[in-house]
Structures are given as C-alpha cells and as structure tokens.
Enzyme design. Structure first.
Site, PDB file in Angstrom:
ATOM      1  N   HIS A  72      19.360  -8.963 -13.620  1.00 27.22           N
ATOM      2  CA  HIS A  72      18.646 -10.062 -14.615  1.00 27.22           C
ATOM      3  C   HIS A  72      17.763  -9.211 -15.492  1.00 27.22           C
ATOM      4  O   HIS A  72      16.443  -9.836 -15.842  1.00 27.22           O
ATOM      5  CB  HIS A  72      17.825 -11.034 -13.730  1.00 27.22           C
ATOM      6  CG  HIS A  72      18.603 -12.003 -12.839  1.00 27.22           C
ATOM      7  ND1 HIS A  72      19.119 -13.354 -13.241  1.00 27.22           N
ATOM      8  CD2 HIS A  72      19.180 -11.592 -11.661  1.00 27.22           C
ATOM      9  CE1 HIS A  72      19.856 -13.704 -12.282  1.00 27.22           C
ATOM     10  NE2 HIS A  72      19.917 -12.912 -11.365  1.00 27.22           N
ATOM     11  N   ASN A 145      20.142 -19.980 -10.361  1.00 24.81           N
ATOM     12  CA  ASN A 145      21.243 -19.796 -11.440  1.00 24.81           C
ATOM     13  C   ASN A 145      21.818 -21.045 -12.048  1.00 24.81           C
ATOM     14  O   ASN A 145      21.697 -21.991 -11.622  1.00 24.81           O
ATOM     15  CB  ASN A 145      22.197 -18.861 -10.533  1.00 24.81           C
ATOM     16  CG  ASN A 145      21.755 -17.494 -10.582  1.00 24.81           C
ATOM     17  OD1 ASN A 145      21.035 -16.843 -11.245  1.00 24.81           O
ATOM     18  ND2 ASN A 145      22.769 -16.684  -9.556  1.00 24.81           N
ATOM     19  N   HIS A 336       9.762 -15.158  -7.037  1.00 24.13           N
ATOM     20  CA  HIS A 336       9.933 -14.692  -5.723  1.00 24.13           C
ATOM     21  C   HIS A 336      10.458 -16.072  -5.127  1.00 24.13           C
ATOM     22  O   HIS A 336       9.584 -17.065  -5.045  1.00 24.13           O
ATOM     23  CB  HIS A 336       8.507 -14.354  -5.198  1.00 24.13           C
ATOM     24  CG  HIS A 336       8.750 -13.856  -3.549  1.00 24.13           C
ATOM     25  ND1 HIS A 336      10.020 -13.674  -3.139  1.00 24.13           N
ATOM     26  CD2 HIS A 336       7.806 -13.122  -2.740  1.00 24.13           C
ATOM     27  CE1 HIS A 336       9.636 -12.922  -1.970  1.00 24.13           C
ATOM     28  NE2 HIS A 336       8.315 -12.856  -1.672  1.00 24.13           N
TER      29      HIS A 336
END
Ligand code: HDD
Length: 667
Positions: A72, A145, A336
């Site tokens: 990413h 995603n 995170h």
C-alpha cells in the site's frame, strides 16, 4: 475549507506552519542571508567545513526519505467527518456510535497494494480504504479494502503472498502488476486465493474513482454493548455516487496520460466542494447464529451474501478537506487494526490476529520509533495519559515525577479505570498448527461471484485472465490456474483455456447460486462530478456550447472545453488543447467543433477511443461530421442532434455502454 471546523482540524492548528514573508533561518533559528552560494575559501576555492548552513541543508536533504509502506505504498488521503444516523446502544457501547449529535472527524487513505510510491494509480490491483475515526474515546481504525475478501486465510502467509505479487526479486520487474509468473505460481498452489482472484480479475480492480468504490472491513469483527453482549459485524462503506469502474484498455492509456488519475480526481473533487460521501453499513450476525452458514465467519476469504444478511446503513462519512502537506499527513498517517475503542472487538480470524501484530511493528520502523502516535495526523483528539516514556522523537514534556504504577507520589495518577473491556470469550484448545476444516472450501464463493456477474462483467473477467496469464512464461502455471477455473465454472475455464490454447478441463459439478448484489449493474445514476470534454474549433456555435455546458454543469458535471489551441475559440475559453488531452481522461465527449475537426486525425481518435471505451458521445450541429469521419457507429449512448442536453445527460449518467460491438474499432 469547510465552514464548521472539527476537533481534529483545530488540533492541527498548533502544528501548522503558515507561508509568510519572514526571514529564512536555519533549523536552529539563525538567520540566513544567502542560500545560493556555499562558503568558500576564495570564489574559486574549496567549500569550508564551517559552513553550517550548507552542512545542515545538505544533511537534511539526504535524510528526507523514509521507507515506503511495504504494501500500500501508493496512496492519497483526505479528512472528513462521520455522522451517525441513530444510536446503536443495543449493539455497542462505542460513544461515537451512540450520539447522533457528535460529528466524528476522520482521515481516510486510499491506496493500491503492489506498486511503489511513484507507481501509477490505475493498475489492476486491490484498493486500500483505511479510515481513522478521531473519537472522544481515542482513535478507531477500519483498515479495509475495496474487496470484501482476501487472498489468504492465515496472516502467516502474508509475506509469501506479497513476495509473489511484488516485482520479481532478480530484476524488479514488473512494477505494480500481478501479470507475472511468481504471482500466478502462488495462486495455482494456494487455491484459497481463488475467490479474491475473481474480484481481482473483475472491473472492481480498476475503479473509476476512489469516490466510486466500496470499502470493506473484510474480517468479521464484534460489537459489544454495555451489558457485555457481543454481535458479529462486517463493516461496509457504500459510495453515494455508486460503484463504477474503468475498462482495461482505458487504464493502460490513463497510466501514460495521467499516472495520478485517481489521486487527482479525489483532490479536485474536494477542492471543488463536490465532497465524496460514503454510507457506513453493517451486516449483523447474533452470536447464536455463528454456525448457521455454510462457511466460517472467521474465514476472510468468504463474504456473507447480502441476500442472507442485509446491509444496515448506520451513518455517513463526508470527505471535505484535503491535507495541506502530503508527507506530513498522508505519508505519515499510521493505521492499525488494533486501534479500537470500547464497544468494538476482534474475533479469532487468524488473518486479523496477524494484522494486529503487523501494523504496529511496521510503523515502528517506517516512522522511526515508538512516538509516532504523536505525529499530528496520528494524534487522538482526546488526551493521552500514561506512564510510557522517552524513545526517539519524544515531543511531550511530561511534568510528573513518576512514570510508574502504582504510585503514591502522584496520587496514583494517571489511574487505570473505566477502560476498554475485552470481550469475555471462553476459549480453549490444543496448541496446533492447522487450519480449521471449516476453512477448506475454496471454490463455492468463487463460483457464486462468477454466477452473479452480468454478461459484460464475465467478458471482462475472461479478458483479464487472458491478459494476466498471457504474461506468464511457464505453461504449467497457466495449466494449473485453468484447472482451478474448471472447479469454479466450466464456462469460465473453457473461455480462458481457449484463449490460451490449452485443453479445456473436463466440466465438473458446480452450483448455480447467485448473489445479485455482487454485480456492478444497477448502481445509483448521476451526472454529478462526471468529467465531459467538449471538442470545439473555429466555426463552433458558441451559444449552443454554452447552453449545453450550463445544462450539464447545472447537474454537477464538470465540463472542459478542448480545442486545437489554447486561448479562446469563438468567444469560448479553452481549458485544454487537444494535444494535451486524451479521451481517457474524460467520462464522455461532445463533438461541437462545427465540422472543423472532421479531418483532424487526433480528434477522430479521440471520439473513436471514447466509443471503444463505452463512453457517452454527443454531437451538436455540424459536430456530427467528426463522428462520421471517424466512423463512430451509431450505437447506444451516441446522441446526435441540436438539443441533446437531456438525452446526453442520461447517457453520461449510465456510465458506460458495455455491450457495444467494438470488435472492429481500431482505436
Ligand atoms: Fe494490510 C497496510 C488493508 C492484510 C500488513 N493494509 C495496509 C493498508 C491497508 C491494508 C488499507 C494501508 C494503510 C494505509 O493507508 O496506511 N491488509 C489490509 C486488508 C487486509 C490486510 C484489508 C486483509 C483483510 N496486512 C494484511 C496482513 C498483514 C498486513 C495479513 C500482515 C500479517 N498491511 C500490513 C502492513 C502495512 C499494511 C505491513 C503496510 C504499511 C502499514 O501496514 O502501515 O503492516
């Protein structure tokens, strides 16, 4: 800038450095009067060590780069705000999901996965959709995603998968592409990736815009209410503008015309005030129904079909502010999966469990130590109080004499109380390196995906397999993949095998279930934010162009006047000259050139290429001559006439005409 400033925006004021005309200084604040000449012994002599400004300037430059994200790496971000529709106290104790009067600030980073920081936006890849909610109880991240499933089931396979998809190690080729041997070798040997591969070969992997793609938390998470009761949850972001994609031939050309296509689109929309909006929806499964499905809720290669568990919209996020400094904000933002607030918890999904380790670990390296949560974009909006201390880049000055607990010297502060409660799940088991048998079916949902596609979507999937496997050198790898496709659907396998000149696998038994929600047909339709090129030249009917433009822009479209030269044409201001504009940068095109461009090859290519890519094409007045000269067939979505505004707007809103016959189109 938005009118109402949220808590995060106000917090960032303390860190903002405005551009003003004050004197230049060194990092130590010493004034600088010459930054063009190093200090030398004589005008032609050597540079002196004592030139502290020179040394500082060069040293700082040498140290400007930090490691890019291991995956990413390429991304673009924006700030926004999340507004809740109704309190969800029966499901979760999370404060930001209980108070509809609170507007929770957010930061989102969209990304591709495989490419380096400087790679093109429009590659065939998964898109990251990571959201940080700055809640009153701390940061909550959904690191998702634009696909609802993943390549692997257990995070221990992540390095293998990433090594396979990244450029090959001996020559670092190819960049930002999965069309190579190591990736497909991994796929054929790791069939759990097949469902995700179906998504990757579909047009979902080439979104028209970050503003027009879904987001998914992927894993099953858990909401926990004040009474400690849990409910399984899947997070979904649904774009208000609908989910739309580019076409493959187009993305190959966009990469050259504008490698920043998706990034620019996001930036420009926000600057224009056309704020991207996404509904946050949840799929909820009571704990009592955990084992009611023919797949495991803990398996990240599976969806819960929307027809089985419908989506419930719970709020809306509006992205309304561009970052002011790419590095400071978008590059340094740290997401995170384990950034949770009370009322949200994990499940035992082994992919999620691995992620809960990996993100903090990677940030310690990438952002240079344990104080990265103090970087402005990462700071929670509520106060941070604990006994954690020191480390590289500590910015806080902790005044307390104690940094331990329990203590009496500081009155026991900071005190641990009323904190996050982990869900009290009873767990027991034998230590074992093994997947659950409930994770073993790798084909049913890949078949479900194929069955749910419209004809054009299936065609694009087959073409994607042919492109990808067409770049694979080793025949046994292609054969291996085609064998798996045979277990997904004989139609798919047959068409791919035929294109590759391979034997068609013997058809097996496959199910016929479908989930209509998986298809990209039937999206919300709107002209809003669509980019339209109006081709003009000397002889253009300026009044007709202005009227058309007004009608389209009145519905939120973005029109650009494209002409053979810059400046003005027939009283119209030119936005872009033809040689600097590819049709691939637009959603639609109108020939309004008064016939003057009919003999210009570049203009012919422009309209023909737009036709090939399924785009709406309009022609007003003598503009039809350009379409005739280019031999644009009069098929669906080609609107010719003197008053085309309404019909053309409908055609633009339809996005693409995928069923056009383009076999003979050379563009
Ligand atoms: Fe990951 C970055 C999404 C599995 C390890 N991941 C990263 C980003 C997104 C995702 C959107 C970019 C965040 C940003 O914009 O800064 N990752 C996913 C999803 C997954 C997933 C949806 C599966 C459901 N990831 C996954 C696994 C591992 C990682 C299984 C490791 C075991 N991911 C990382 C990472 C990254 C990352 C190495 C790279 C940069 C970063 O974290 O901050 O830790």
């Amino acid at each position: 800038m938005q009118s109402e400033r949220d808590a995060k925006d106000r917090q960032l004021d303390a860190h903002r450095v405005p551009l003003d005309d004050r004197t230049m200084t060194t990092d130590q604040g010493s004034p600088v009067d010459d930054t063009d000449n190093s200090l030398k012994a004589g005008t032609r002599g050597p540079t002196l060590m004592e030139d502290f400004h020179f040394r500082e300037k060069i040293t700082r430059f040498d140290h400007e780069r930090i490691p890019e994200r291991v995956v990413h790496a390429r991304g673009a971000g924006a700030y926004g705000v999340f507004e809740l529709y109704e309190p969800l106290g029966d499901l979760t104790s999370a404060a930001f999901l209980n108070d509809t009067s609170v507007k929770t600030p957010t930061f989102v980073r969209f990304s591709t996965v495989a490419g380096s920081r400087g790679s093109a936006d429009t590659v065939r890849d998964v898109r990251g959709f990571a959201t940080k909610f700055y809640t009153t109880q701390g940061n909550f991240d959904i690191v998702g995603n634009n696909f609802p499933v993943f390549f692997i089931q257990d995070g221990i396979k992540f390095p293998d998968f990433v090594h396979a998809v990244k450029p090959e190690p001996h020559n670092e080729i190819p960049q930002a592409q999965s069309a190579h041997d190591t990736f497909w070798d991994f796929v054929q040997l790791q069939p759990e990736s097949l469902h995700m591969i179906m998504w990757l070969m579909s047009d979902r992997a080439i979104p028209r815009s970050f503003r027009m793609m879904q987001g998914f938390g992927v894993h099953t998470f858990r909401l926990v209410n004040a009474a400690g009761q849990g409910t399984f949850v899947k997070w979904h972001w649904r774009p208000v503008l609908g989910t739309y994609s580019l076409v493959w031939d187009e993305v190959l050309r966009v990469q050259g015309n504008d490698p920043d296509f998706n990034r620019r689109d996001l930036w420009e929309a926000i600057e224009r005030g056309a704020y991207p909006e996404y509904e946050l929806c949840v799929q909820l499964v009571p704990e009592s129904r955990e084992h009611d499905f023919d797949f495991d809720l803990l398996d990240a290669t599976k969806i819960i079909p929307e027809e089985q568990v419908p989506l419930r919209p719970i709020g809306k996020m509006t992205l309304n502010r561009n970052p002011q400094n790419f590095f400071a904000e978008t590059e340094q933002v740290a997401f995170h999966t384990a950034n949770l607030v009370p009322g949200v918890d994990f499940t035992n999904d082994p992919l999620l469990q691995a992620r809960n380790f990996s993100y903090l670990d990677t940030q310690l390296l990438r952002l240079g130590g344990p104080n990265f949560p103090q970087i402005p974009v990462n700071r929670p909006v509520n106060e941070v109080r604990n006994d954690q201390r020191d480390g590289f880049h500590q910015h806080q000055i902790h005044e307390s004499r104690t940094s331990y607990a329990p203590n009496s010297i500081s009155g026991g502060c900071p005190a641990a109380r009323d904190g996050y409660q982990h869900y009290q799940e009873k767990v027991e088991g034998t230590k074992i390196r093994m997947r659950s048998p409930s994770f073993q079916d790798h084909y049913s949902q890949a078949t479900l995906f194929w069955n749910s596609m419209a004809g054009w979507e299936k065609r694009h999937i087959v073409e994607a397999f042919l492109f990808e496997l067409g770049h694979v050198e080793r025949r046994p790898i292609k054969e291996g993949v085609v064998r798996h496709l045979g277990a997904i659907h004989p139609d798919l396998a047959g068409r791919v095998a035929e294109g590759l000149g391979l034997p068609v696998p013997i058809p097996g038994q496959v199910h016929t279930n479908a989930s209509p929600a998986l298809s990209m047909t039937n999206q919300p339709r709107s002209v809003a934010t669509r980019k339209i090129a109006i081709l003009v030249a000397d002889g253009t009917d300026a009044a007709a162009v202005s009227a058309l433009r007004q009608a389209l822009e009145g519905q939120g479209a973005v029109c650009e006047v494209v002409a053979p030269h810059e400046g003005a044409v027939g009283g119209l201001q030119v936005d872009r000259q033809l040689s600097a504009a590819g049709s691939v940068l637009y959603d639609a095109v109108v020939a309004a050139d008064g016939g003057a461009l009919a003999s210009v090859g570049r203009a012919q290519f422009f309209v023909l290429e737009a036709f090939r890519h399924g785009k709406a094409i309009g022609a007003v007045g003598s503009g039809r001559q350009l379409l005739e000269a280019a031999r644009v067939p009069g098929q669906d979505g080609v609107i010719v006439g003197d008053d085309i505004a309404s019909a053309f707007a409908d055609a633009v809103a339809a996005h693409r005409f995928y069923d056009r016959d383009i076999t003979g189109i050379p563009a």
